[in-house]
Write a protein that holds these residues in place. Structure first.
Motif, short mmCIF file in Angstrom:
data_model
loop_
_atom_site.label_atom_id
_atom_site.label_comp_id
_atom_site.label_asym_id
_atom_site.label_seq_id
_atom_site.Cartn_x
_atom_site.Cartn_y
_atom_site.Cartn_z
N GLY A 1 -7.57 -2.30 8.62
CA GLY A 1 -6.52 -2.02 7.65
C GLY A 1 -6.33 -0.52 7.48
O GLY A 1 -6.78 0.28 8.30
N TRP B 1 -6.10 2.72 4.30
CA TRP B 1 -6.28 3.09 2.92
C TRP B 1 -5.54 4.40 2.67
O TRP B 1 -5.22 5.15 3.58
CB TRP B 1 -7.77 3.26 2.59
CG TRP B 1 -8.39 4.49 3.20
CD1 TRP B 1 -8.94 4.61 4.45
CD2 TRP B 1 -8.51 5.79 2.60
NE1 TRP B 1 -9.39 5.89 4.67
CE2 TRP B 1 -9.14 6.63 3.55
CE3 TRP B 1 -8.14 6.32 1.36
CZ2 TRP B 1 -9.41 7.98 3.28
CZ3 TRP B 1 -8.41 7.66 1.10
CH2 TRP B 1 -9.04 8.47 2.05
N SER C 1 -5.67 2.92 -2.68
CA SER C 1 -5.21 1.59 -2.30
C SER C 1 -5.67 1.30 -0.88
O SER C 1 -5.88 2.22 -0.08
CB SER C 1 -3.69 1.48 -2.40
OG SER C 1 -3.06 2.35 -1.48
N ARG D 1 -4.96 -1.86 2.25
CA ARG D 1 -4.22 -3.06 2.58
C ARG D 1 -4.63 -3.57 3.96
O ARG D 1 -4.80 -2.79 4.91
CB ARG D 1 -2.72 -2.85 2.50
CG ARG D 1 -2.13 -1.76 3.32
CD ARG D 1 -0.64 -1.58 3.00
NE ARG D 1 0.11 -2.80 3.23
CZ ARG D 1 1.13 -3.19 2.45
NH1 ARG D 1 1.49 -2.44 1.42
NH2 ARG D 1 1.78 -4.30 2.72
N ASP E 1 -3.19 -6.51 6.40
CA ASP E 1 -2.03 -7.39 6.57
C ASP E 1 -2.21 -8.31 7.77
O ASP E 1 -2.66 -7.89 8.84
CB ASP E 1 -0.74 -6.58 6.74
CG ASP E 1 -0.37 -5.82 5.47
OD1 ASP E 1 -0.52 -6.39 4.38
OD2 ASP E 1 0.06 -4.65 5.59
N ASP F 1 -3.27 -11.84 3.79
CA ASP F 1 -2.87 -10.50 3.36
C ASP F 1 -3.72 -10.14 2.15
O ASP F 1 -3.81 -10.94 1.20
CB ASP F 1 -1.39 -10.45 2.96
CG ASP F 1 -0.46 -10.69 4.13
OD1 ASP F 1 -0.87 -10.43 5.28
OD2 ASP F 1 0.67 -11.15 3.89
N HIS G 1 -4.38 -6.86 -0.53
CA HIS G 1 -4.02 -5.52 -1.00
C HIS G 1 -4.90 -5.18 -2.19
O HIS G 1 -4.95 -5.93 -3.18
CB HIS G 1 -2.55 -5.46 -1.39
CG HIS G 1 -1.62 -5.75 -0.27
ND1 HIS G 1 -0.26 -5.95 -0.44
CD2 HIS G 1 -1.83 -5.87 1.09
CE1 HIS G 1 0.30 -6.18 0.73
NE2 HIS G 1 -0.63 -6.14 1.66
N HIS H 1 -3.49 -11.09 -3.08
CA HIS H 1 -3.78 -11.73 -1.80
C HIS H 1 -2.81 -12.88 -1.56
O HIS H 1 -2.21 -13.43 -2.48
CB HIS H 1 -5.22 -12.24 -1.76
CG HIS H 1 -5.67 -12.94 -3.01
ND1 HIS H 1 -5.10 -14.10 -3.48
CD2 HIS H 1 -6.63 -12.61 -3.90
CE1 HIS H 1 -5.71 -14.47 -4.60
NE2 HIS H 1 -6.63 -13.58 -4.88
#
Length: 405
Positions: free
Chosen positions: A137, A139, A151, A153, A155, A183, A185, A199
């Motif tokens: 992912g 950040w 944050s 994520r 995906d 997913d 986040h 999610h």
């Protein structure tokens, strides 16, 4: 006093003075400004959080610390360069949060790239696990006067890969065949520590755990209910424990999100967001305990139970073995012990009262015996959530009803 001793004392004094001067300089340069969040150093000096982060991420400091391994609350973190980027590698790595229980979530390896950007921003790649099945992912972080907003994520991640990254705490991963995409986040505010999770699961399917063997299994505890569980108790239990029972496939993401919010607000686990399928999985396979690992295992079993058994059998098994306090197993035993009647003959108020106990049977039963009355608000709420509602003539207010002594 010998010359050597005098020189030694002079050296110690000079060192102390130099350290004090250095601390004073740090305190002056990094003095928190108006509205800035502050960090208290181990020596007791409060410094500017944004200023400290800017110093720590300066290219000179990054190069000076490259190749070192730091002990952190998450595990040993090695810091090194990778071309134009910097990489922090935590192996093994674990994170504990009060809202999901006392035990941490552990992974074999967590790797985070670090690339400073303009405007007090940074971002990078994020890899959880090892090898081709590692979860990948991104950040990002933005520094402000009052803190850092971070944050991450992930995906369209194969759910099987996510479980592989957690295989050390989810032994079922070695035999479960898992399909579906995820997913995830995450948002994290520092220094408040607030964590938000969003999610989405698509096509979650589990096979290989052997739950199909329960299709014709006989419960090993409790009294049999040859006439079934009647008209009202199944409705009352669904009203109290899982109102979306016939809509989900074993896992209710809305209920999990609501439980997460409640737990974070209280700073501890006060809700689980478990469906009846998850509760049945806990009773049959994963056991008690408030840990993220147990919850992740529970999800696997719940999804497979819902598919292999079907809704009617899941509900039947749950009612047959659910604990109802005082060592009672199953609804038939509870109805006989508490109400002196067959479970199939329960009235709506009796069913609502029995269902109201499921939240914490021993605690609620002891409270009722001590206080001499039922939790009227809870029982009335369960009655009001039953679908379809009992006829008006059968809806006795809880304040006007008492279980037999």
């Amino acid at each position: 006093m010998s010359r050597v001793l005098r020189w030694a004392l002079w050296g110690v004094g000079a060192g102390v003075a130099l350290l004090a001067a250095l601390l004073a300089l740090v305190a002056a340069v990094l003095r928190p400004g108006a509205g800035e969040w502050a960090v208290r150093l181990p020596v007791g000096v409060a410094v500017s959080g944004p200023g400290l982060l800017r110093v720590a991420t300066h290219p000179i400091v990054l190069r000076a610390t490259a190749g070192r391994t730091w002990r952190t609350p998450f595990g040993p973190v090695r810091w090194h360069a990778d071309g134009d980027a910097w990489v922090a590698e935590c192996a093994p790595c674990s994170v504990a949060r009060p809202e999901w229980g006392r035990e941490p979530v552990a992974v074999a390896r967590l790797t985070a790239g670090f690339q400073p950007r303009m405007g007090d921003r940074a971002d990078g790649a994020l890899v959880v696990g090892d090898g081709p099945e590692a979860v990948r992912g991104r950040w990002s972080a933005a520094l402000a006067r009052d803190g850092v907003a971070m944050s991450a994520r992930f995906d369209d991640v194969p759910i099987a890969d996510a479980y592989t990254a957690l295989a050390a705490v989810v032994p079922e991963r070695r035999r479960a065949r898992i399909a579906g995409r995820l997913d995830l986040h995450l948002g994290w505010q520092w220094p408040s520590g607030r964590l938000t999770v969003r999610h989405d699961l698509r096509g979650f399917h589990v096979d290989g755990l052997g739950t199909d063997g329960l299709v014709h299994a006989r419960p090993s505890c409790g009294e049999p209910a040859p006439a079934g569980f009647g008209r009202w108790l199944p409705r009352a239990v669904l009203a109290a424990e899982d109102q979306r029972f016939h809509e989900h496939a074993g896992v209710d993401l809305d209920a999990l999100a609501a439980a997460w919010s409640a737990n974070q607000a209280h700073g501890t686990v006060v809700a689980g967001g478990s469906t009846l399928s998850q509760q049945l999985a806990k009773l049959l396979f994963t056991g008690e305990g408030r840990s993220p690992a147990r919850k992740l295992r529970e999800l696997l079993y719940a999804v497979e139970l819902d598919r292999t058994l079907g809704k009617a059998r899941v509900l039947q098994l749950y009612l047959s073995i659910a604990p109802w306090g005082e060592g009672l197993c199953g609804a038939a035993a509870a109805a006989r012990a508490y109400l002196h009647k067959d479970v199939a003959a329960l009235t709506p108020i009796e069913a609502a009262w029995l269902a109201s106990l499921l939240r914490n049977p021993d605690r609620d039963r002891q409270r009722q015996l001590r206080d001499g009355h039922v939790d009227t608000a809870r029982v009335d709420w369960v009655m009001g959530q039953m679908r379809p509602l009992p006829p008006r003539r059968a809806r006795v207010p809880a304040a006007e009803w008492r279980p037999p002594s």
